[in-house]
Write a protein that holds these residues in place. Structure first.
Motif, PDB file in Angstrom:
ATOM      1  N   ALA A 225       0.793  -1.290  -0.075  1.00 40.09           N
ATOM      2  CA  ALA A 225       0.008   0.233   0.040  1.00 40.09           C
ATOM      3  C   ALA A 225       0.859   1.436   0.012  1.00 40.09           C
ATOM      4  CB  ALA A 225      -1.117  -0.167   1.203  1.00 40.09           C
ATOM      5  N   GLU A 226       1.830   1.142   0.787  1.00 37.90           N
ATOM      6  CA  GLU A 226       2.766   2.317   0.831  1.00 37.90           C
ATOM      7  C   GLU A 226       3.415   2.531  -0.291  1.00 37.90           C
ATOM      8  OE1 GLU A 226       5.679   1.280   3.873  1.00 37.90           O
ATOM      9  OE2 GLU A 226       3.996   1.704   5.485  1.00 37.90           O
ATOM     10  N   SER A 227       3.809   1.583  -1.326  1.00 38.11           N
ATOM     11  CA  SER A 227       4.285   1.586  -2.531  1.00 38.11           C
ATOM     12  C   SER A 227       3.517   1.772  -3.809  1.00 38.11           C
ATOM     13  CB  SER A 227       5.287   0.437  -2.836  1.00 38.11           C
ATOM     14  OG  SER A 227       6.341   0.468  -1.710  1.00 38.11           O
ATOM     15  N   ASP A 228       2.319   1.938  -3.371  1.00 38.69           N
ATOM     16  CA  ASP A 228       1.098   1.973  -4.486  1.00 38.69           C
ATOM     17  C   ASP A 228       1.239   0.843  -5.497  1.00 38.69           C
ATOM     18  OD1 ASP A 228      -0.028   4.456  -3.365  1.00 38.69           O
ATOM     19  OD2 ASP A 228       1.528   5.573  -4.636  1.00 38.69           O
ATOM     20  N   ILE A 229       1.274  -0.422  -4.962  1.00 42.35           N
ATOM     21  CA  ILE A 229       1.328  -1.437  -5.653  1.00 42.35           C
ATOM     22  C   ILE A 229      -0.020  -2.184  -5.698  1.00 42.35           C
ATOM     23  CG2 ILE A 229       2.404  -4.000  -6.108  1.00 42.35           C
ATOM     24  CD1 ILE A 229       5.136  -2.709  -4.987  1.00 42.35           C
ATOM     25  N   ARG A 230      -0.599  -2.462  -6.728  1.00 49.60           N
ATOM     26  CA  ARG A 230      -1.992  -3.134  -6.748  1.00 49.60           C
ATOM     27  C   ARG A 230      -1.945  -4.478  -6.424  1.00 49.60           C
ATOM     28  NH1 ARG A 230      -3.427  -1.205 -12.745  1.00 49.60           N
ATOM     29  NH2 ARG A 230      -1.276  -2.126 -12.627  1.00 49.60           N
TER      30      ARG A 230
END
Length: 408
Positions: A225-230
């Motif tokens: 979530a912190e790295s915006d990975i889906r």
């Protein structure tokens, strides 16, 4: 006993326009013809075709396949001829039932000859229609689940055949879930002492390791979530018993030295997210050298794609991480059952251009030439567990070479 209505609901989830009448007619026909027959477990025989159909429905196979699962033992175990099956249910289902009946009818022969003959028949059946073998695998899986009711010697013979023939075939078709259960069940009956000893070792660690997996899953969710990975979802699992047993024997190590005793699977929305997630994992935890495999860039022959890495997690606990997309995960679990597409009015035969079955055509040609049963089985096992060699040109092109290839 599994309810027929439950099977229909599972089929409808994956095939909304299903012909429910076909399934109901197959169920009623099977119930009528198997009436009065009892399994070794003491249950009505009808339980078996229902369970086979349920396994096929869970594999999301087509309604024709599920209906055949309900009818697969009719010709072999009752007085109903194949012509009646064709009259009632059409040529496609009759063709599949015929293929299954031929696989089941083995001549009186030595153990190796019987195994080789069984394998030859399944290979030929796959060339004609792979669904024959998918139904046979479902049939064997349910029989293995109820193997305890058979006499000891017969149990061992069936378990050994499962390990030598059916597990390798399911592996080659990419059906890891079916393969894993077949291997564990065979292991239980072939090496009961080793099986229960190892099971006790694993169970004594289960509570701690499952708790650890939950913590890891929560931590990974936060990092992604912190790295915006889906991420679609994250799941944890413990390695299967037979797989652990093989590793302990092969590497002569203790259970605490098995790096992939526990694993986390990260299911992402895209290939791009797979590689991004890998970067996050390697940044958070120290990767174990030589334990990284990129099966996305270079897929296995059985369609398997995934990123694999082993890391040393919190508290020094070794952990395997598998990263793949939803589509890759479906194929990893169900293999060709997920990959195969059927068109209305067309059997599941394969064209010469179908690269997925090049290996099968090679094996069929080979089996027609080789007469010695041991030589055939040995060559088959080599081919079922290929060790491909890959080399990279200066321009980055990947060239696949056969096992044993060397540079000139």
């Amino acid at each position: 006993m599994i309810r027929f209505e439950t099977i229909v609901e599972k089929v409808k989830q994956n095939h909304p326009g299903v012909d429910e009448d076909l399934l109901r007619r197959a169920y009623l026909f099977s119930a009528r013809e198997h009436r009065g027959q009892i399994r070794k477990s003491g249950e009505p025989y009808l339980v078996h075709p229902l369970e086979v159909a349920n396994i096929l429905a869970e594999l999301k196979l087509d309604p024709i396949c599920v209906a055949t699962g309900l009818l697969h033992d009719i010709v072999e175990d009752t007085k109903i001829p194949l012509e009646v099956i064709e009259e009632y249910f059409g040529p496609e289902i009759a063709h599949l039932v015929d293929g299954l009946t031929k696989i089941s009818k083995l001549d009186h022969a030595s153990h190796e000859e019987r195994q080789a003959l069984n394998m030859r028949k399944m290979l030929l059946a796959m060339v004609d229609d792979v669904r024959v073998v998918l139904i046979k695998l479902a049939d064997r899986l349910h029989n293995m689940r109820t193997l305890e009711y058979l006499p000891g010697e017969k149990r061992r013979r069936i378990a050994q055949e499962t390990l030598d023939v059916y597990a390798p075939i399911s592996h080659r078709l990419g059906m890891s879930r079916v393969r894993g259960e077949l291997e564990d069940l065979a292991f239980r009956y072939l090496e009961p002492e080793e099986y229960f000893k190892l099971k006790e070792l694993v169970e004594s660690r289960r509570k701690r390791l499952e708790s650890y997996l939950e913590e890891v899953k929560h931590r990974i969710t936060e990092m992604m979530a912190e790295s915006d990975i889906r991420i679609v979802y994250i799941e944890g699992r413990m390695k299967r018993l037979y797989s652990i047993y093989q590793k302990l024997k092969r590497q002569r190590i203790t259970i605490d030295q098995v790096y992939d005793l526990i694993a986390v699977r990260i299911i992402t929305e895209s290939v791009k997210d797979c590689y991004a997630a890998l970067g996050v994992i390697h940044h958070a935890w120290k990767p174990v050298p030589t334990r990284f495999k990129d099966w996305i860039a270079i897929p296995r022959e059985n369609f398997y794609q995934s990123l694999h890495t082993s890391v040393v997690g919190e508290g020094g606990q070794p952990l395997e991480v598998q990263i793949r997309t939803q589509e890759m995960h479906l194929i990893a679990e169900e293999g060709i059952a997920a990959h195969w597409k059927y068109k209305e009015g067309r059997r599941g035969s394969h064209t010469d251009e179908d690269e997925a079955f090049v290996w099968l055509k090679r094996l069929v040609e080979w089996q027609q030439e080789v007469k010695d049963s041991r030589e055939f089985l040995d060559s088959l096992k080599l081919d079922l567990y290929p060790k491909e060699v890959y080399c990279f040109t200066p321009k980055g092109k990947v060239i696949e070479l056969p096992r044993g290839a060397t540079p000139i």
